[in-house]
Design an enzyme around this catalytic site. Structure first.
Site, PDB file in Angstrom:
ATOM      1  N   HIS A 160      27.907 104.783  17.215  1.00  0.00           N
ATOM      2  CA  HIS A 160      26.427 104.519  17.767  1.00  0.00           C
ATOM      3  C   HIS A 160      25.461 104.089  16.607  1.00  0.00           C
ATOM      4  O   HIS A 160      24.446 104.386  16.453  1.00  0.00           O
ATOM      5  CB  HIS A 160      25.701 105.756  18.321  1.00  0.00           C
ATOM      6  CG  HIS A 160      26.644 106.255  19.419  1.00  0.00           C
ATOM      7  ND1 HIS A 160      26.615 106.336  20.623  1.00  0.00           N
ATOM      8  CD2 HIS A 160      27.772 107.283  19.080  1.00  0.00           C
ATOM      9  CE1 HIS A 160      27.533 107.010  21.192  1.00  0.00           C
ATOM     10  NE2 HIS A 160      28.159 107.727  20.382  1.00  0.00           N
ATOM     11  N   SER A 183      14.670  81.316   1.180  1.00  0.00           N
ATOM     12  CA  SER A 183      13.484  81.001   1.746  1.00  0.00           C
ATOM     13  C   SER A 183      12.900  80.070   1.291  1.00  0.00           C
ATOM     14  O   SER A 183      12.778  80.189   0.191  1.00  0.00           O
ATOM     15  CB  SER A 183      12.733  82.316   2.235  1.00  0.00           C
ATOM     16  OG  SER A 183      11.709  82.030   2.583  1.00  0.00           O
ATOM     17  N   LYS A 242      13.899  86.105  -1.004  1.00  0.00           N
ATOM     18  CA  LYS A 242      14.988  85.978   0.062  1.00  0.00           C
ATOM     19  C   LYS A 242      16.250  85.644  -0.271  1.00  0.00           C
ATOM     20  O   LYS A 242      16.477  84.740  -1.060  1.00  0.00           O
ATOM     21  CB  LYS A 242      14.113  85.312   1.439  1.00  0.00           C
ATOM     22  CG  LYS A 242      13.539  86.046   2.049  1.00  0.00           C
ATOM     23  CD  LYS A 242      13.696  87.201   2.755  1.00  0.00           C
ATOM     24  CE  LYS A 242      14.766  87.366   3.619  1.00  0.00           C
ATOM     25  NZ  LYS A 242      13.800  86.747   4.868  1.00  0.00           N
ATOM     26  N   GLU A 264      24.960  84.836  10.369  1.00  0.00           N
ATOM     27  CA  GLU A 264      23.915  84.430  11.341  1.00  0.00           C
ATOM     28  C   GLU A 264      24.426  83.236  12.382  1.00  0.00           C
ATOM     29  O   GLU A 264      24.443  83.215  13.417  1.00  0.00           O
ATOM     30  CB  GLU A 264      22.623  84.275  11.015  1.00  0.00           C
ATOM     31  CG  GLU A 264      21.943  85.541  10.219  1.00  0.00           C
ATOM     32  CD  GLU A 264      20.875  85.136   9.391  1.00  0.00           C
ATOM     33  OE1 GLU A 264      19.595  85.327  10.130  1.00  0.00           O
ATOM     34  OE2 GLU A 264      20.881  84.703   8.417  1.00  0.00           O
TER      35      GLU A 264
END
Ligand code: ARG
Length: 467
Positions: A161, A282, A288, A295
Site C-alpha cells: 500500500h 529544467s 531540478k 517517465e
C-alpha cells in the site's frame, strides 16, 4: 489510366482509374516498406520451389532468384525512394525485379496471392523482431541483476500500500523487477512458436493448384510447420494479438519499474540516484533533476496498449478470409515493437548506472518495520498469532501516544502488553536479523537472495548460450 494506376497489379480488369482520394488510402508502402528483406526472402523461396516443382522452367526460376538477389543488393545500396510509385512493398519488389530480369519477372506471382504473401512476410518480420526484443529484455535483466548485486547489503523498507511493511534487501527489490521480465521472455518464446506456422501456399483463399512442396518452403524460410487451412491461414493474426499482448506486459512491467524509480529518486525518498545520462534538468528551475527516462518509459505504455486495442478491434467480426482491413495490422505491430526497441535499451542503461543511497535508505527505516517480528517473537513463546498481533498493536499505539520509537518503550510497558515478553525482546530490534529470519526460498535472507541470484544467473547464461 493515370500515373497512380501505372503498374497496378490488377490492370486487366479495370477501365476507369482510381479516384485521387482513394490513392493515398490505398497505399501502404510507407508502412510495409520495412518488410522488404522478408518479402525478397519469401519470393526467393517461392521462385526456387516453382522451378523445382516444374511449374516454371528451372532456368526462369534461376533468373528470378538471381534477379531478386540483385534487387536486394540494390535496395541495400540505394534504399527505397520516398516517391516510389508502388502501392505496397510486394508491388515494388516485383517492379524492381522486372527492371532487373525483364518479362520473366511476370512468372514470379504464379500460384501466389498477396494475401498469403503478406501474411508470410509479416510472420518472417515478426520472428526476427521477437528475437531482437527478447535480447533487449535480457539486457534490462542483466542490468537489474547488477543492481541487485549492488544492493545485497542494503536494507530497505518493503512496501505494501506504499506504506512501510517489513525490511527487505534492496537486492530483493531489484530482483522483483527481474522475474516479470523473465516471464515476458518465456511468453515471447511462445509467440515465436505461434508465428512459426507458414501461410504461403494458401493463395488468395482456396490454396494453390500447383504441386508446390509447402513443407520444404517452411523449412527453407525457418517456419516449424505449415498452416492446415488456406481460408484460415490468410487472415490468422492471432499471433499478432499474442505478440502485442506480450508487448503490453513488457510495457506494464517496465512502467512499474519506472514508477519505483521516479519515486525512489525523488527528494523525499532519495533511495536511488539516476546518472546524469538518463536525467534532465529544467529550463526554468535550476535545481531540478528529472527522472525522464522513467517517465518516458511509463508514458510509452499507453501506445503499447493502443496497438493491442487497435488490432483486437480490427479482427473482431471480420468476415472469414482476407479483408483489406488487415492491412492495418502492420502499423500497430511496428509501432509497438519500435516503442520497445526505443525504451528497453534506455531502461537498461539507466538501471546499469543507477546507484542505491544506503545512507538515505537507512535513515528511512522506521522502527515499526519490526512490529511483525515482535509478534513472531511472541509466537515463538507459545502465544497464538492473533493474540500476539493484538499485544504488539497495543505497543505501537503506546509508542505513538508517547511519540517514541517501539524500542524506546520500557520493559514494564512490554510486560503490560504481554507477559510473554522477556528482556531478550531487545534482540528483535535488528533489521538484519529480521531479513535473515526469512530464509525460505523466495525470502529475504542472504542465503535465499543468493540462491535467487543463482537461478537468475543460470537463466541468463542459458540465454547467452542461445538455449
Ligand atoms: N498491402 C496489403 C496488406 O498489407 C497486401 C495484401 C493485399 N491483398 C489484396 N487482396 N488487396 O494487407
Amino acid at each position: 489510366m493515370t500515373s497512380s494506376d501505372k503498374g497496378a497489379l490488377w490492370g486487366g480488369r479495370f477501365e476507369g482509374s482510381m479516384d485521387p482520394t482513394m490513392v493515398p488510402l490505398n497505399l501502404s508502402l510507407d508502412v510495409d516498406r520495412r518488410m522488404w528483406r522478408h518479402d525478397i526472402r519469401g519470393s526467393i523461396a517461392w521462385a526456387r520451389e516453382l522451378g523445382r516443382a516444374g511449374v516454371i522452367p528451372p532456368s526462369d526460376a534461376e533468373t528470378l532468384v538471381h534477379g531478386l538477389e540483385r534487387v536486394e543488393r540494390r535496395i541495400e545500396a540505394q534504399g527505397i525512394p520516398v516517391d516510389a510509385p508502388d502501392e505496397d512493398i510486394h508491388a515494388l519488389i516485383e517492379r524492381l525485379l522486372g527492371e532487373e530480369v525483364g518479362p520473366v519477372a511476370r512468372r514470379l506471382h504464379t500460384g501466389r496471392s498477396r494475401n498469403d504473401q503478406v501474411a508470410t512476410d509479416l510472420r518472417l518480420w515478426g520472428m526476427d523482431a521477437i528475437a531482437a526484443v527478447s535480447s533487449d529484455v535480457a539486457d534490462v535483466q542483466r542490468a537489474l541483476f547488477g543492481l541487485a548485486e549492488r544492493g545485497m547489503d542494503v536494507l530497505m523498507p518493503g512496501y505494501t500500500h506504499l506504506q512501510q511493511g517489513q525490511p527487505i534487501r534492496a537486492a530483493h527489490w531489484a530482483m522483483a523487477h527481474f522475474w516479470p521480465l523473465e516471464r515476458d521472455r518465456a511468453r515471447l518464446d511462445l509467440v515465436l512458436d505461434s508465428a512459426g506456422v507458414l501461410p504461403l501456399g494458401s493463395g488468395a483463399v482456396a490454396g494453390c493448384p500447383f504441386p508446390m512442396d509447402r513443407r520444404a518452403l517452411a523449412t527453407a524460410l525457418g517456419f516449424h510447420s505449415i498452416s492446415e487451412n488456406s481460408l484460415d491461414a490468410i487472415s490468422d493474426r492471432d499471433w499478432v494479438v499474442e505478440l502485442l499482448t506480450a508487448a503490453v506486459l513488457i510495457g506494464l512491467h517496465l512502467s512499474r519499474l519506472a514508477e519505483d524509480l521516479v519515486l525512489f529518486s525523488s527528494k523525499e525518498f532519495s533511495f536511488v540516484h539516476l546518472s546524469d545520462g538518463f536525467s534532465t534538468g529544467s529550463s526554468l528551475m535550476p535545481q531540478k533533476r528529472n527522472p525522464d527516462v522513467a517517465e518516458l518509459t511509463r508514458g510509452r505504455t499507453g501506445r503499447l496498449v493502443g496497438s493491442l486495442m487497435s488490432v483486437i478491434t480490427l479482427l473482431k467480426a471480420l468476415p472469414t478470409g482476407y479483408n483489406r482491413d488487415l492491412q492495418e495490422d502492420k502499423s500497430a505491430v511496428f509501432q509497438a515493437l519500435d516503442s520497445l526497441h526505443l525504451v528497453l535499451p534506455a531502461v537498461a542503461g539507466a538501471v546499469r548506472t543507477a546507484e542505491f543511497r544506503p545512507d538515505r535508505i537507512h535513515d528511512a527505516l522506521a522502527g515499526e518495520l519490526l512490529a511483525t517480528d515482535l509478534a513472531d517473537y511472541l509466537v515463538r513463546r507459545g502465544v497464538p498469532f492473533r493474540d500476539a498481533h493484538e499485544a504488539v498493536g497495543q505497543l505501537v499505539r503506546r509508542a505513538e501516544e508517547r511519540g517514541c520509537a517501539l524500542e524506546d518503550l520500557s520493559d514494564a510497558e512490554f510486560r503490560r502488553a504481554s507477559d510473554a515478553f522477556q528482556p531478550d525482546v531487545r534482540d528483535v530490534f535488528d533489521m538484519e536479523a529480521s531479513v535473515e529470519a526469512r530464509d525460505l526460498p523466495g525470502g529475504t535472507s542472504r542465503r535465499a537472495v543468493e540462491e535467487q541470484l543463482e537461478v537468475a544467473r543460470a537463466a541468463l547464461r542459458r540465454t547467452d548460450e542461445g538455449a
